[in-house]
Enzyme design. Structure first.
Site, mmCIF file in Angstrom:
data_model
loop_
_atom_site.group_PDB
_atom_site.id
_atom_site.type_symbol
_atom_site.label_atom_id
_atom_site.label_comp_id
_atom_site.label_asym_id
_atom_site.label_seq_id
_atom_site.Cartn_x
_atom_site.Cartn_y
_atom_site.Cartn_z
ATOM 1 N N CYS A 1 3.217 -0.794 -4.217
ATOM 2 C CA CYS A 1 3.339 -1.686 -3.703
ATOM 3 C C CYS A 1 4.634 -3.210 -4.251
ATOM 4 O O CYS A 1 4.962 -3.769 -2.942
ATOM 5 C CB CYS A 1 2.119 -2.639 -4.318
ATOM 6 S SG CYS A 1 2.232 -3.959 -5.868
ATOM 7 N N GLU B 1 2.324 -2.013 7.153
ATOM 8 C CA GLU B 1 2.935 -0.934 5.839
ATOM 9 C C GLU B 1 2.997 -0.475 5.752
ATOM 10 O O GLU B 1 1.522 0.191 6.385
ATOM 11 C CB GLU B 1 1.965 -1.771 4.950
ATOM 12 C CG GLU B 1 2.528 -1.666 3.739
ATOM 13 C CD GLU B 1 1.097 -1.738 2.514
ATOM 14 O OE1 GLU B 1 0.146 -2.087 3.306
ATOM 15 O OE2 GLU B 1 2.194 -1.817 1.724
HETATM 16 P P1 NAD Z 1 -7.432 -0.145 0.298
HETATM 17 O O1 NAD Z 1 -7.006 -1.843 0.628
HETATM 18 O O2 NAD Z 1 -7.854 0.268 1.370
HETATM 19 O O3 NAD Z 1 -8.221 0.249 -1.326
HETATM 20 C C1 NAD Z 1 -8.727 -0.297 -2.427
HETATM 21 C C2 NAD Z 1 -9.841 -1.198 -2.625
HETATM 22 O O4 NAD Z 1 -10.438 -2.235 -1.429
HETATM 23 C C3 NAD Z 1 -10.590 0.192 -3.698
HETATM 24 O O5 NAD Z 1 -11.684 0.248 -4.502
HETATM 25 C C4 NAD Z 1 -11.447 0.495 -1.821
HETATM 26 O O6 NAD Z 1 -12.220 0.934 -2.113
HETATM 27 C C5 NAD Z 1 -11.622 -0.805 -1.940
HETATM 28 N N1 NAD Z 1 -11.826 -0.792 -0.183
HETATM 29 C C6 NAD Z 1 -11.582 -0.153 1.181
HETATM 30 N N2 NAD Z 1 -12.459 -0.358 1.877
HETATM 31 C C7 NAD Z 1 -13.217 -1.409 1.757
HETATM 32 C C8 NAD Z 1 -13.626 -2.007 2.634
HETATM 33 N N3 NAD Z 1 -13.378 -2.253 3.739
HETATM 34 N N4 NAD Z 1 -14.902 -3.474 1.989
HETATM 35 C C9 NAD Z 1 -15.212 -3.357 0.624
HETATM 36 N N5 NAD Z 1 -14.097 -2.273 -0.226
HETATM 37 C C10 NAD Z 1 -13.191 -1.802 0.272
HETATM 38 O O7 NAD Z 1 -6.256 -0.057 -0.712
HETATM 39 P P2 NAD Z 1 -5.304 1.492 -1.105
HETATM 40 O O8 NAD Z 1 -5.455 1.969 0.034
HETATM 41 O O9 NAD Z 1 -6.073 1.603 -2.048
HETATM 42 O O10 NAD Z 1 -3.955 1.354 -1.998
HETATM 43 C C11 NAD Z 1 -3.130 0.747 -1.186
HETATM 44 C C12 NAD Z 1 -2.797 -0.641 -0.795
HETATM 45 O O11 NAD Z 1 -2.959 -1.589 -1.948
HETATM 46 C C13 NAD Z 1 -1.470 -1.370 0.011
HETATM 47 O O12 NAD Z 1 -1.758 -1.809 1.030
HETATM 48 C C14 NAD Z 1 -0.297 -1.670 -1.130
HETATM 49 O O13 NAD Z 1 0.455 -2.562 -1.003
HETATM 50 C C15 NAD Z 1 -1.683 -2.731 -1.556
HETATM 51 N N6 NAD Z 1 -1.198 -2.774 -3.235
HETATM 52 C C16 NAD Z 1 -0.922 -4.267 -3.420
HETATM 53 C C17 NAD Z 1 -0.611 -4.430 -5.164
HETATM 54 C C18 NAD Z 1 -0.010 -5.596 -4.939
HETATM 55 O O14 NAD Z 1 0.049 -6.100 -6.227
HETATM 56 N N7 NAD Z 1 -0.243 -6.613 -3.875
HETATM 57 C C19 NAD Z 1 -0.448 -3.191 -5.716
HETATM 58 C C20 NAD Z 1 -0.606 -2.482 -5.273
HETATM 59 C C21 NAD Z 1 -1.336 -1.852 -4.135
#
Ligand code: NAD
Length: 500
Positions: A281, A382
């Site tokens: 991120c 992104e």
């Molecule tokens: P994601 O949003 O797809 O998933 C994150 C979590 O949400 C997972 O546990 C997943 O199971 C859950 N999730 C996914 N879809 C959902 C839905 N429709 N309803 C409810 N829960 C749901 O993210 P990812 O692909 O696992 O991670 C990458 C993303 O995370 C990137 O956008 C990255 O920038 C972000 N990120 C941000 C930070 C920060 O500190 N700002 C840190 C790490 C990652």
């Protein structure tokens, strides 16, 4: 094929439903395990165990609580390599990079070891005549963490040590793509002496997340993931009356001014763009370069990008591994494909990258796209892959304008040899974390981590001092112990007694 389970009340627990999904090794593309997807009933079970454990854990003395944290710290340090290999196997990142992620998590544990000092309240003696006032903070109860795939060890460690050290009990819903690190952490917590039920894991997808968001006994939700889901979590859990911190996605800009040490800037931006295949991120995905040095910058950046050693994360000399899934590879390659259509210049094209011996792996090669404009698709979304856009600008003012026009505000960096420019940049950008000649300014654990704008929903940054405030609520006591002989009469009027 082994089944990855939950961890509830101190032991592995099979999911109550029968839905499962594959977990892959992204370097080979092979399915290596199956994940049992949880149900609302599993969440009920985990929350009930956490609620029961809260009754005793929150009453433990600070010394007794932190003794567990110190032991957990020792175990985590001792098992870093094992955990890093586990992360690399399911995530794909290079083992030494995974060890670095464990190290950043370890730092938060060390911060939480100091909780007796950090949780000290405030005391005003003789706030009014014969009256003392003191304030302190208490834990919330059962709190939940919902975490992304890209840091399967570090992000749960951004949350759980602070939540637990402040006296809460914790339910973790890890990413379904690389779930094993969560169970490894659960085992270490138990070996450190954490009572059963204080740290629980419920594996799963949206069904589990929704059950957490609507559960009456969950007091607070910490989320880290993509922006659309962060918005959903924030809106839903807030409407349920919960405290929420929801960290979202990012588009981080690294600015290179003409007075920068160009080789140093190129070196750091290459690593910041392609490390962990850009799945950070805080990865730099846009280089904003002053016109007068842009040609030279792009030439050097392209040479570095071509030299990145892309292979499986456990191979010697690996710089960068695969991306997380076949779908992610397809999506990233599709976005690279839009660059030329939109009028940008594809300088290094990572599409179709193959690694001998790992033909089934989800690899995308380092990609450099020059002359990108803010309206291009590859800039607007992104990408979350090993892709860096170069946006050319006339100078610092335009660089700041580009950054501030972007909806995200997670991290940014400036490369310059001018203190004045660095200060103007630091004050001018609408971004939460800023690096000066530092490409990935993730704050150390005794500061807090958080972005602005679409990179964070809720008031609180994560870990550090803001993490403690997030996981606690204040109490203020006003007390008097009047000597019988000195009693004063109670007044019917609200008085400014402190001035007497
Ligand atoms: P994601 O949003 O797809 O998933 C994150 C979590 O949400 C997972 O546990 C997943 O199971 C859950 N999730 C996914 N879809 C959902 C839905 N429709 N309803 C409810 N829960 C749901 O993210 P990812 O692909 O696992 O991670 C990458 C993303 O995370 C990137 O956008 C990255 O920038 C972000 N990120 C941000 C930070 C920060 O500190 N700002 C840190 C790490 C990652």
């Amino acid at each position: 094929m082994s089944l990855i389970t939950h961890w509830i009340n101190g032991k592995p627990v099979d999911p109550s439903g029968d839905r499962t999904q594959p977990v892959f090794n992204p370097a080979t593309g092979a399915e290596i395990a199956r994940l049992g997807l949880g149900t609302a009933a599993d969440v009920d079970r985990a929350v009930a165990s956490a609620a029961e454990a809260f009754e005793t854990w929150s009453q433990y003395s600070l010394g007794k609580r932190t003794a567990v944290l110190f032991k957990f710290r020792e175990l985590l340090a001792e098992h870093t390599d094992e955990l890093a290999r586990l992360v690399s196997r399911e995530h794909g990142k290079v083992v030494s990079d995974a060890a670095g992620e464990v190290g950043r998590g370890l730092e938060v544990v060390e911060f939480a070891c100091g909780m007796p000092q950090l949780l000290k309240g405030e005391y005003s003696e003789q706030a009014a005549t014969g009256v003392d006032v003191y304030s302190f903070r208490e834990p919330l109860g059962v709190v939940a963490g919902i975490t992304p795939f890209n840091f399967p060890a570090m992000v749960p460690l951004w949350m759980s040590p602070v939540a637990i050290a402040t006296g809460n009990t914790f339910v973790l819903k890890p990413s379904e793509r690389d779930p094993s690190a969560s169970l490894f952490l659960a085992d270490l917590w138990q070996r450190a002496g954490l009572p059963d039920g204080v740290f629980n894991v419920v594996q799963g997808d949206k069904e589990v997340v929704d059950a957490i968001l609507h559960h009456d006994d969950v007091a607070a939700v910490s989320f880290v993931g993509s922006t659309p889901i962060a918005q959903y979590i924030h809106a839903t859990a807030t409407a349920e009356g919960k405290r929420v911190q929801a960290l979202g996605g990012a588009k981080n800009h690294g600015v290179v001014l003409a007075d920068a040490d160009l080789d140093d800037a190129v070196d750091h931006l290459t690593a910041a763009a392609f490390g962990a295949a850009g799945e950070r991120c805080m990865a730099i995905s846009v280089a904003v370069v002053e016109d007068s040095v842009a040609d030279e910058f792009v030439e050097k950046l392209a040479a570095k990008a071509r030299a990145v050693n892309v292979t499986a994360g456990d191979q010697p000399g690996a710089d960068m591994g695969p991306v997380i899934t076949a779908a992610a590879k397809e999506r990233i390659e599709g976005l690279i494909g839009t660059a030329e259509r939109d009028g940008a210049e594809l300088v290094v094209d990572g599409r179709g990258h193959t690694v001998p011996g790992y033909e089934g792996g989800f690899f995308v090669g380092p990609t450099v796209i020059d002359r990108v404009a803010p309206e291009h698709e590859v800039y607007r979304v992104e990408v979350f892959g090993p892709v860096i856009d170069v946006v050319r600008v006339s100078g610092l003012t335009e660089a700041i304008d580009v950054i501030n026009a972007n909806p995200y505000g997670n991290g940014t960096a400036v490369f310059t040899s001018s203190g004045e420019s660095a200060r103007t940049f630091q004050r001018g950008v609408h971004v939460g974390m800023i690096g000066v000649n530092v490409p990935i300014p993730v704050p150390v654990a005794w500061h807090s981590f958080g972005g602005w704008k679409d990179s964070l929903f809720g008031e609180s940054h994560i870990y550090g001092p803001e993490g403690i405030r997030f996981y606690t609520r204040g109490k203020v006591v006003t007390q008097r112990w009047p000597h019988r002989a000195q009693r004063t009469e109670a007044s019917y009027h609200f008085s400014g007694d402190s001035q007497k």
